[in-house]
Enzyme design. Structure first.
Site, PDB file in Angstrom:
ATOM      1  N   TYR A 126       0.848  -1.192   0.000  1.00  0.00           N
ATOM      2  CA  TYR A 126       0.000   0.000   0.000  1.00  0.00           C
ATOM      3  C   TYR A 126       0.885   1.245   0.000  1.00  0.00           C
ATOM      4  O   TYR A 126       1.748   1.402   0.856  1.00  0.00           O
ATOM      5  CB  TYR A 126      -0.896  -0.043   1.235  1.00  0.00           C
ATOM      6  CG  TYR A 126      -2.038   0.954   1.282  1.00  0.00           C
ATOM      7  CD1 TYR A 126      -2.218   1.935   0.310  1.00  0.00           C
ATOM      8  CD2 TYR A 126      -2.948   0.916   2.323  1.00  0.00           C
ATOM      9  CE1 TYR A 126      -3.259   2.832   0.375  1.00  0.00           C
ATOM     10  CE2 TYR A 126      -4.019   1.810   2.404  1.00  0.00           C
ATOM     11  CZ  TYR A 126      -4.159   2.759   1.426  1.00  0.00           C
ATOM     12  OH  TYR A 126      -5.207   3.659   1.495  1.00  0.00           O
ATOM     13  N   CYS A 127       0.693   2.119  -0.982  1.00  0.00           N
ATOM     14  CA  CYS A 127       1.402   3.404  -1.053  1.00  0.00           C
ATOM     15  C   CYS A 127       2.920   3.167  -1.060  1.00  0.00           C
ATOM     16  O   CYS A 127       3.429   2.412  -1.878  1.00  0.00           O
ATOM     17  CB  CYS A 127       0.958   4.304   0.089  1.00  0.00           C
ATOM     18  SG  CYS A 127       1.574   6.000  -0.014  1.00  0.00           S
ATOM     19  N   VAL A 128       3.673   3.775  -0.120  1.00  0.00           N
ATOM     20  CA  VAL A 128       5.120   3.576  -0.091  1.00  0.00           C
ATOM     21  C   VAL A 128       5.458   2.121   0.214  1.00  0.00           C
ATOM     22  O   VAL A 128       6.507   1.611  -0.208  1.00  0.00           O
ATOM     23  CB  VAL A 128       5.781   4.533   0.920  1.00  0.00           C
ATOM     24  CG1 VAL A 128       5.333   4.257   2.328  1.00  0.00           C
ATOM     25  CG2 VAL A 128       7.302   4.460   0.839  1.00  0.00           C
TER      26      VAL A 128
END
Length: 605
Positions: A341-343
């Site tokens: 998720y994301c980074v």
């Protein structure tokens, strides 16, 4: 004067008069006392050297950027004169229309707010000439400033991006809706309550300054109503492993049969993982367990000075690769499905490339939630990334070994100041109203620190130099090439994402060497991901491979109502739908350390 309260409400004059002078005077004394406490909460940490006196470096960056815009205009005096004349002309129109309205004539508003602008919804902004004039003067000036940045010729794209951001911040801060004497709703409430709202607001301001160690930590939710492990992050499971970087949680099966391949979730370390396990009605983790997945989650440490040198590579090896190893051993499976998720997704893509380079085939598939691997079109967060700003940040981190979580929270909130900053300033500190209980906003304010080495590497190699997309990133002695990542990938973007724009996620899809299913969800970076099927909110779009331009892809894509979760579950089963008997926690190979959600996620900033 009428004694009829209804008649008083209808009088334009009476609603702006003090109702009880004695009580008002008493509350003024309370305001002075509360303001003194707020000032002390701000000053005391600075006198002790626990907080920075002034953000001189940041202010210098703002001044330098806006000066560059001014310099562009001053080089062409004739264009500057034209811009000034446009501004003067609009103010003359405003004055003329205001005079006509004062004389009882019909006159249109010179400028109107955007339909989505919630700041000027009170009827007095239209019906009262004084407040209407303030509103229009503000809108004329703020839009003119934005146009000056937009129309500045030969301004490099990054400077323009920064200037647009700074002008938005200044514009949002200077809105007449932010001040008691220039906001009709606030002024009425203050006079109706005889100033009691200001006393309560300043008291909360002092509390929030103290909670932020001298910096303002705006409360967005009633924190007393939530406790992680009691009414948030309650999906049954256990911590079965921990090291300096993370805890590994395995969740208890709720079905007799489970998919043979386990699922490892890699959340971002810039937030706490339990956004994926809020209440049971919203929890992605619980839903996955109920669908028959053996779920493992990485819960990152909330770092302190001891973690200053923890690198991007160590987060990969001690985090993701350790999690893969544990999931395989517990389930006795040779491969795992992974989610980032994301980074966390960026690190997962880096890990997949590293595994491809080293011949490690344990990661069978990767699902990426709002993840960027190409940062060319990285959205509004790029405003914070250039050599000067990274150097300032690195200097600040070197003192403690980490970046305060409040700094990251402020950066994210400042991307939407009129939604995430000023409404709370007005409600909390001017109306004196405690925020309501909202689990997502509680999570949003439960920030985490960033270890210095990791954060510096991420900013420089991703946002600044884009080395992963260019094939220049090196991790563990290996140069990474995303084209060598041939495992199936489910790549989710969200249509209104201002952190990982859908176009940027789309472009990144073409960098992988294997099949990529690109899906777009409605809403934004959080709500577009945390969208339980039972809620039947938003929608999602699917189409063929992500080729060509994003605008063409989304134009031809098929729209589906509701959540994309079921589509993703079907995709995971297409990779390997074999089922086995549900596994016990630890699988006989790891002992239970503590119940989920563990202690790492409970550590406060």
């Amino acid at each position: 004067m009428t004694d009829d309260p209804k008649g008083a409400d209808k009088s334009p004059l009476l609603q702006y008069m003090i109702k009880d002078p004695d009580t008002f005077a008493h509350n003024v004394a309370g305001m002075i006392e509360a303001a003194g406490k707020a000032a002390a909460a701000y000053v005391e940490p600075r006198e002790k050297g626990e907080a920075k006196a002034l953000m001189t470096d940041e202010i210098a960056t703002v001044v330098k950027t806006l000066a560059q815009v001014g310099d562009v205009w001053m080089r062409k005096p004739e264009r500057m004169a034209e811009a000034q004349n446009r501004l003067y002309g609009q103010f003359l129109d405003l004055w003329g229309n205001s005079v006509r309205r004062a004389m009882g004539e019909d006159a249109p508003e010179t400028v109107e707010p955007e339909p989505t602008d919630k700041r000027f919804r009170d009827p007095e902004w239209q019906e009262n000439q004084f407040f209407g004039f303030l509103k229009q003067a503000y809108l004329i000036g703020s839009r003119w400033a934005e146009e000056m940045v937009e129309n500045a010729e030969n301004l490099d794209p990054h400077t323009r991006l920064k200037a647009e951001f700074y002008v938005r911040q200044l514009s949002a801060a200077l809105s007449p809706s932010n001040f008691v004497l220039t906001n009709p709703e606030l002024l009425r409430e203050t006079l109706t309550r005889n100033g009691e709202n200001i006393v309560k607001g300043l008291t909360m301001l002092a509390e929030d300054l103290k909670a932020g160690g001298g910096d303002l930590k705006i409360r967005q939710s009633d924190g007393s109503r939530f406790k992680v492990g009691e009414n948030l992050a309650t999906t049954p499971g256990s911590v079965i492993y921990e090291n300096d970087v993370c805890q590994i949680i395995q969740y208890a099966a709720t079905t007799e049969k489970v998919l043979k391949r386990p699922l490892l979730i890699v959340p971002p370390w810039i937030n706490k993982y339990y956004v994926l396990d809020l209440t049971p009605e919203k929890s992605l983790i619980k839903w996955l367990v109920d669908q028959g997945h053996t779920v493992f989650v990485i819960s990152w440490v909330n770092p302190d000075g001891r973690h200053a040198d923890k690198s991007f590579e160590e987060y990969m090896k001690e985090g993701i690769l350790t999690g893969v190893d544990i999931a395989c051993k517990v389930t006795r499976s040779k491969q795992v499905n992974t989610v980032g998720y994301c980074v966390g997704g960026t690190l997962l893509a880096v890990t997949a490339a590293y595994c491809a380079a080293t011949g490690d085939d344990r990661i069978a598939s990767a699902t990426l939630f709002t993840t960027q691997v190409d940062f060319t079109n990285a959205g509004e967060l790029k405003v914070f990334v250039d050599e000067d700003q990274i150097s300032i940040l690195e200097s600040a981190m070197s003192a403690k070994g980490y970046l305060d979580g409040s700094k990251m929270a402020l950066a994210f909130n400042s991307l939407r100041p009129n939604d995430l900053i000023w409404p709370y300033v007005i409600s909390n500190y001017m109306k004196g109203v405690e925020p309501s209980a909202f689990d997502l906003l509680y999570w949003n304010s439960d920030s985490t620190r960033m270890p210095a080495a990791n954060h510096s590497y991420y900013l420089r190699n991703c946002y600044l130099n884009n080395t992963l997309a260019k094939g220049e990133m090196e991790i563990g002695g290996e140069k990474l090439d995303l084209k060598k990542v041939t495992i199936p990938i489910y790549n989710l973007a969200t249509r209104e994402d201002h952190i990982a724009p859908a176009e940027s996620v789309f472009v990144g899809s073409s960098l992988f060497g294997g099949p990529v299913k690109f899906v777009v969800s409605g809403s934004g970076h959080i709500a577009g991901v945390v969208n339980h099927p039972s809620r039947n909110k938003y929608q999602y779009w699917t189409d063929g491979e992500p080729q060509g331009e994003y605008k063409d892809w989304i134009a031809r894509a098929e729209e589906h109502p509701g959540s994309w979760w079921s589509d993703w579950d079907g995709w995971l089963r297409e990779q390997d739908g074999r089922e086995v008997k549900a596994r016990s926690i630890g699988g006989g190979r790891y002992n239970i350390i503590e119940d989920a959600p563990g202690t790492y996620v409970k550590t406060k900033v």
